[in-house]
Write an enzyme that holds these catalytic residues in place. Structure first.
Site, PDB file in Angstrom:
ATOM      1  N   ASP A  73      -3.392  -3.377   6.424  1.00 13.70           N
ATOM      2  CA  ASP A  73      -3.978  -2.456   6.224  1.00 13.70           C
ATOM      3  C   ASP A  73      -5.262  -1.651   4.354  1.00 13.70           C
ATOM      4  O   ASP A  73      -5.998  -1.212   4.593  1.00 13.70           O
ATOM      5  CB  ASP A  73      -3.015  -1.006   6.135  1.00 13.70           C
ATOM      6  CG  ASP A  73      -2.765  -1.166   7.297  1.00 13.70           C
ATOM      7  OD1 ASP A  73      -2.759  -0.184   8.502  1.00 13.70           O
ATOM      8  OD2 ASP A  73      -1.444  -2.462   7.522  1.00 13.70           O
TER       9      ASP A  73
ATOM     10  N   THR B 201      -1.952  -0.119  13.652  1.00  7.42           N
ATOM     11  CA  THR B 201      -1.074  -0.720  13.213  1.00  7.42           C
ATOM     12  C   THR B 201       0.823  -0.587  13.167  1.00  7.42           C
ATOM     13  O   THR B 201       0.993  -1.855  13.786  1.00  7.42           O
ATOM     14  CB  THR B 201      -0.512   0.558  11.193  1.00  7.42           C
ATOM     15  OG1 THR B 201      -1.891   0.657  11.284  1.00  7.42           O
ATOM     16  CG2 THR B 201       0.224  -1.081  10.209  1.00  7.42           C
TER      17      THR B 201
END
Ligand code: AMP
Ligand code: MG
Length: 328
Positions: free
Chosen positions: A49, A129
């Site tokens: 990320d 995610t």
């Protein structure tokens, strides 16, 4: 005219490809090593990320330095991680950009922000995610908003099959849309974009509804009631804004995101990229009350309740069915 230059479009498409390549690299590691602890109890974050956000903002700082930024991550939590994690993020970004960089320089990219509020980039470096950690669907999601309206969007989807008829065939799709110019898909590894369009289907039993894999992100009982009420043909569970990409190219016709908690507001970067893609592919998006989506309220969509997306013909019936199902 959209006012989006070809230079900006090409630069952000290239940056999304590089960011997605880093995600694929990290996802390919046997243990997804170096995944820091969650930011909060329910929002996971990984080294990928941070690396992906640094790469995207490195490009935006170069091609549109004054534009403001609405991005999911900031360097604050990363700075509190152990040295191995911090250096791993630095090395991923340095390798991807082909530059030698300090950890502080990577953090400066992650936190880059301009002051021109009329132009804002909504960025989710890894949307989904949880799907990424499960090795399922996820995407790198970016939208440029002009006075709150999305004018350019990109979704890089590394695990989406090129051909929905061959789910185990070649994977990796790069979607993009430009306001007034259409929606497009290209192989993520490179190749010419081709125009995409929602599927032309009016028989509800031939329509498929897309929903989150994470049951906590939605209201599975409500979705089941809508499927029964409208006699829809099928339900496909998929993480992230890959659902918008799938709908825009005709792999599904409906995506409903009910608000599962009264205080829950959607993040602008979780929807602005996908909504422009679907609209430019001929589809429609509103909130659950049929109100237009308002992306001009900062990081959170304060003026909307839930999200309803469709290929068009069933939209009014869908809103009615949701109203009935919510009242049950
Ligand atoms: P999806 O895979 O479609 O469920 O979407 C993933 C996104 O859901 C993440 O980017 C989060 O921003 C968002 N999310 C996280 N928790 C929740 C929740 N409790 N309700 C709805 N969305 C959530
Ligand atoms: Mg997200």
């Amino acid at each position: 005219m959209t006012g989006v230059s070809e230079l900006v479009v090409d630069a952000i498409l290239a940056a999304a490809r590089v960011a997605a390549r880093v995600c694929v690299r990290v996802q390919g590691e046997s243990t997804l090593s170096g995944v820091p602890e969650s930011k909060t109890g329910d929002e996971p974050v990984t080294i990928a990320d941070y690396a992906a956000q640094a790469i995207l903002l490195h490009t935006i700082a170069r091609v549109a330095p004054t534009h403001s930024i609405l991005a999911e991550e900031s360097s604050a939590h990363l700075r509190g991680q152990g040295e191995a994690t911090r250096l791993r993020v630095r090395d991923l970004v340095a390798d991807a950009l082909g530059e030698s960089l300090s950890f502080d320089a990577v953090c400066a990219h992650i936190d880059h922000a301009g002051t021109d509020a009329g132009h804002a980039w909504a960025i989710d470096p890894i949307d989904g995610t949880r799907g990424f950690i499960r090795r399922d669907q996820y995407c790198v999601a970016v939208a440029l908003l002009h006075r709150g309206a999305p004018v350019l969007s990109v979704l890089a989807c590394p695990n989406l099959a090129h051909d929905p008829a061959s789910p185990t065939g070649p994977r990796g799709v790069l979607f993009h849309a430009i306001r007034g110019q259409g929606a497009f898909a290209a192989p993520l590894e490179g190749g010419a974009p081709r125009r995409i369009h929602v599927r032309d289907v009016t028989d509800p039993s031939a329509m498929r509804i897309l929903a989150s894999v994470e049951t906590a992100h939605g209201d599975p009982a409500l979705i089941d009631r809508v499927v029964r009420e409208l006699h829809l043909g099928g339900l496909v569970r998929m993480d992230s804004q890959v659902k918008y990409g799938a709908l825009a190219r005709g792999d599904g016709e409906i995506y409903v995101r009910p608000r599962n908690r009264p205080d829950r507001r959607e993040n602008v970067w979780d929807h602005a990229p996908g909504v422009l893609l679907v609209e430019e592919a001929g589809g429609k998006a509103t909130d659950i009350d049929g109100k237009p989506l308002d992306f001009a309220t900062g990081r959170k969509m304060l003026n909307n309740r839930g999200i309803v997306v469709s290929h068009g013909p069933a939209h009014a019936k869908l809103l009615e069915a949701l109203k009935t199902a919510e009242g049950d």
